[in-house]
Design a protein around this motif. Structure first.
Motif, mmCIF file in Angstrom:
data_model
loop_
_atom_site.group_PDB
_atom_site.id
_atom_site.type_symbol
_atom_site.label_atom_id
_atom_site.label_comp_id
_atom_site.label_asym_id
_atom_site.label_seq_id
_atom_site.Cartn_x
_atom_site.Cartn_y
_atom_site.Cartn_z
ATOM 1 N N VAL A 72 0.829 -1.202 0.000
ATOM 2 C CA VAL A 72 0.000 0.000 0.000
ATOM 3 C C VAL A 72 0.867 1.258 0.000
ATOM 4 C CG1 VAL A 72 -0.506 0.508 2.429
ATOM 5 C CG2 VAL A 72 -2.321 0.623 0.763
ATOM 6 N N ASN A 73 2.027 1.208 0.641
ATOM 7 C CA ASN A 73 2.930 2.367 0.628
ATOM 8 C C ASN A 73 3.540 2.578 -0.753
ATOM 9 O OD1 ASN A 73 2.516 3.142 3.299
ATOM 10 N ND2 ASN A 73 4.077 1.746 4.056
ATOM 11 N N GLU A 74 3.882 1.477 -1.431
ATOM 12 C CA GLU A 74 4.370 1.594 -2.813
ATOM 13 C C GLU A 74 3.259 2.120 -3.719
ATOM 14 O OE1 GLU A 74 7.651 -1.949 -3.253
ATOM 15 O OE2 GLU A 74 5.525 -2.519 -3.157
ATOM 16 N N LEU A 75 2.053 1.642 -3.518
ATOM 17 C CA LEU A 75 0.905 2.096 -4.290
ATOM 18 C C LEU A 75 0.709 3.601 -4.101
ATOM 19 C CD1 LEU A 75 -1.404 1.101 -6.107
ATOM 20 C CD2 LEU A 75 -2.737 0.697 -4.043
ATOM 21 N N PHE B 107 -3.120 3.544 -11.262
ATOM 22 C CA PHE B 107 -3.077 3.972 -9.866
ATOM 23 C C PHE B 107 -4.254 4.853 -9.462
ATOM 24 C CE2 PHE B 107 1.301 3.189 -11.284
ATOM 25 C CZ PHE B 107 1.464 1.987 -10.602
ATOM 26 N N LEU B 108 -5.015 5.350 -10.422
ATOM 27 C CA LEU B 108 -6.241 6.076 -10.106
ATOM 28 C C LEU B 108 -7.469 5.198 -10.312
ATOM 29 C CD1 LEU B 108 -4.157 8.434 -10.374
ATOM 30 C CD2 LEU B 108 -6.055 9.823 -11.149
ATOM 31 N N HIS B 109 -7.248 3.906 -10.502
ATOM 32 C CA HIS B 109 -8.353 2.956 -10.640
ATOM 33 C C HIS B 109 -9.051 2.822 -9.288
ATOM 34 C CE1 HIS B 109 -10.482 -0.825 -11.198
ATOM 35 N NE2 HIS B 109 -10.400 -0.563 -12.501
ATOM 36 N N ASN B 110 -10.366 2.607 -9.319
ATOM 37 C CA ASN B 110 -11.147 2.531 -8.084
ATOM 38 C C ASN B 110 -10.626 1.485 -7.101
ATOM 39 O OD1 ASN B 110 -12.908 4.596 -8.724
ATOM 40 N ND2 ASN B 110 -14.375 3.243 -9.698
ATOM 41 N N ILE B 111 -10.168 0.362 -7.598
ATOM 42 C CA ILE B 111 -9.651 -0.688 -6.700
ATOM 43 C C ILE B 111 -8.451 -0.169 -5.909
ATOM 44 C CG2 ILE B 111 -8.460 -2.927 -6.651
ATOM 45 C CD1 ILE B 111 -10.266 -3.730 -9.056
ATOM 46 N N ASN B 112 -7.535 0.506 -6.595
ATOM 47 C CA ASN B 112 -6.349 1.033 -5.916
ATOM 48 C C ASN B 112 -6.684 2.213 -5.021
ATOM 49 O OD1 ASN B 112 -4.496 -0.869 -6.868
ATOM 50 N ND2 ASN B 112 -4.378 0.188 -8.826
ATOM 51 N N LEU B 113 -7.610 3.051 -5.460
ATOM 52 C CA LEU B 113 -8.029 4.170 -4.603
ATOM 53 C C LEU B 113 -8.656 3.647 -3.311
ATOM 54 C CD1 LEU B 113 -9.544 6.583 -7.272
ATOM 55 C CD2 LEU B 113 -7.329 6.797 -6.114
ATOM 56 N N MET B 114 -9.443 2.590 -3.415
ATOM 57 C CA MET B 114 -10.068 2.015 -2.226
ATOM 58 C C MET B 114 -9.005 1.450 -1.275
ATOM 59 S SD MET B 114 -12.826 1.648 -0.555
ATOM 60 C CE MET B 114 -14.096 1.994 -1.731
ATOM 61 N N LYS B 115 -7.970 0.816 -1.816
ATOM 62 C CA LYS B 115 -6.883 0.305 -0.971
ATOM 63 C C LYS B 115 -6.213 1.448 -0.211
ATOM 64 C CE LYS B 115 -5.664 -3.713 -3.800
ATOM 65 N NZ LYS B 115 -4.620 -4.309 -4.666
ATOM 66 N N LEU B 116 -5.978 2.563 -0.908
ATOM 67 C CA LEU B 116 -5.342 3.717 -0.259
ATOM 68 C C LEU B 116 -6.247 4.305 0.818
ATOM 69 C CD1 LEU B 116 -3.778 5.458 -3.379
ATOM 70 C CD2 LEU B 116 -2.601 4.063 -1.665
ATOM 71 N N LYS B 117 -7.535 4.365 0.540
ATOM 72 C CA LYS B 117 -8.490 4.893 1.517
ATOM 73 C C LYS B 117 -8.563 3.975 2.741
ATOM 74 C CE LYS B 117 -13.293 6.188 2.169
ATOM 75 N NZ LYS B 117 -13.562 5.247 3.253
ATOM 76 N N GLU B 118 -8.680 2.680 2.504
ATOM 77 C CA GLU B 118 -8.770 1.735 3.617
ATOM 78 C C GLU B 118 -7.516 1.750 4.482
ATOM 79 O OE1 GLU B 118 -9.747 -1.948 1.668
ATOM 80 O OE2 GLU B 118 -11.864 -1.383 1.469
ATOM 81 N N ALA B 119 -6.374 2.088 3.885
ATOM 82 C CA ALA B 119 -5.119 2.183 4.648
ATOM 83 C C ALA B 119 -4.983 3.532 5.349
ATOM 84 C CB ALA B 119 -3.934 1.951 3.725
ATOM 85 N N GLY B 120 -5.945 4.422 5.126
ATOM 86 C CA GLY B 120 -5.908 5.737 5.763
ATOM 87 C C GLY B 120 -4.967 6.715 5.099
ATOM 88 N N LEU B 121 -4.538 6.418 3.875
ATOM 89 C CA LEU B 121 -3.589 7.291 3.180
ATOM 90 C C LEU B 121 -4.274 8.397 2.387
ATOM 91 C CD1 LEU B 121 -1.080 4.550 2.042
ATOM 92 C CD2 LEU B 121 -0.785 6.210 3.885
ATOM 93 N N ILE B 122 -5.529 8.184 2.026
ATOM 94 C CA ILE B 122 -6.332 9.241 1.399
ATOM 95 C C ILE B 122 -7.716 9.221 2.047
ATOM 96 C CG2 ILE B 122 -5.077 9.199 -0.804
ATOM 97 C CD1 ILE B 122 -7.444 7.664 -2.038
ATOM 98 N N ASN B 123 -8.423 10.335 1.952
ATOM 99 C CA ASN B 123 -9.767 10.408 2.511
ATOM 100 C C ASN B 123 -10.808 10.297 1.392
ATOM 101 O OD1 ASN B 123 -10.025 12.991 1.308
ATOM 102 N ND2 ASN B 123 -9.290 14.022 3.156
ATOM 103 N N ASP B 124 -12.078 10.364 1.767
ATOM 104 C CA ASP B 124 -13.168 10.246 0.790
ATOM 105 C C ASP B 124 -13.079 11.312 -0.299
ATOM 106 O OD1 ASP B 124 -14.490 7.998 1.827
ATOM 107 O OD2 ASP B 124 -15.680 9.217 3.208
ATOM 108 N N GLN B 125 -12.792 12.539 0.097
ATOM 109 C CA GLN B 125 -12.731 13.630 -0.871
ATOM 110 C C GLN B 125 -11.636 13.384 -1.905
ATOM 111 O OE1 GLN B 125 -11.882 17.522 0.783
ATOM 112 N NE2 GLN B 125 -12.290 18.550 -1.152
ATOM 113 N N ILE B 126 -10.468 12.999 -1.453
ATOM 114 C CA ILE B 126 -9.355 12.724 -2.372
ATOM 115 C C ILE B 126 -9.686 11.525 -3.257
ATOM 116 C CG2 ILE B 126 -6.943 11.978 -2.514
ATOM 117 C CD1 ILE B 126 -6.454 13.671 0.050
#
Length: 113
Positions: free
Chosen positions: A6-9, A45-64
């Motif tokens: 997730v950090n590499e992502l 990297f802007l695909h919904n699957i990857n965005l969801m992984k980043l959100k679930e890891a707390g690296l981005i919020n809903d708005q981002i």
């Protein structure tokens, strides 16, 4: 091949955003960074699957996450159009929307730190 951590992502995601936003660049740099580098990043990297992984890891919020999905949608809508060239990036309102949205996301990421 192993999926990126997730950090590499997150690193790839941020790198992709850095390739979008080049109004003052020359045409060859636009072609390289937007039509090659950001194109790959937007698809992957802007695909919904990857965005969801980043959100679930707390690296981005809903708005981002939502703005990133919108950026991907706007960018991909320009593919295979008559605006898919460096000159259009500098002159067309649709490209200005894409570049401004990328800048907004980068600002939000900066304020998240």
């Amino acid at each position: 091949m192993q999926d990126p951590s997730v950090n590499e992502l997150m690193s790839y995601y941020v790198d992709s955003l850095e390739d979008c936003g080049l109004l003052t660049a020359d045409e060859s740099e636009i072609e390289s960074r937007i039509f090659e580098e950001f194109n790959i990043g937007a698809i992957t990297f802007l695909h919904n699957i990857n965005l969801m992984k980043l959100k679930e890891a707390g690296l981005i919020n809903d708005q981002i996450m939502n703005q990133s999905a919108e950026l991907r949608k706007k960018f991909l809508s320009l593919q295979n159009s008559d605006k898919w060239d460096a000159k259009s990036v500098k002159s067309e309102s649709e490209w200005r929307e894409v570049l401004l949205l990328a800048d907004e996301i980068k600002e939000l990421l900066g304020s998240e730190k």
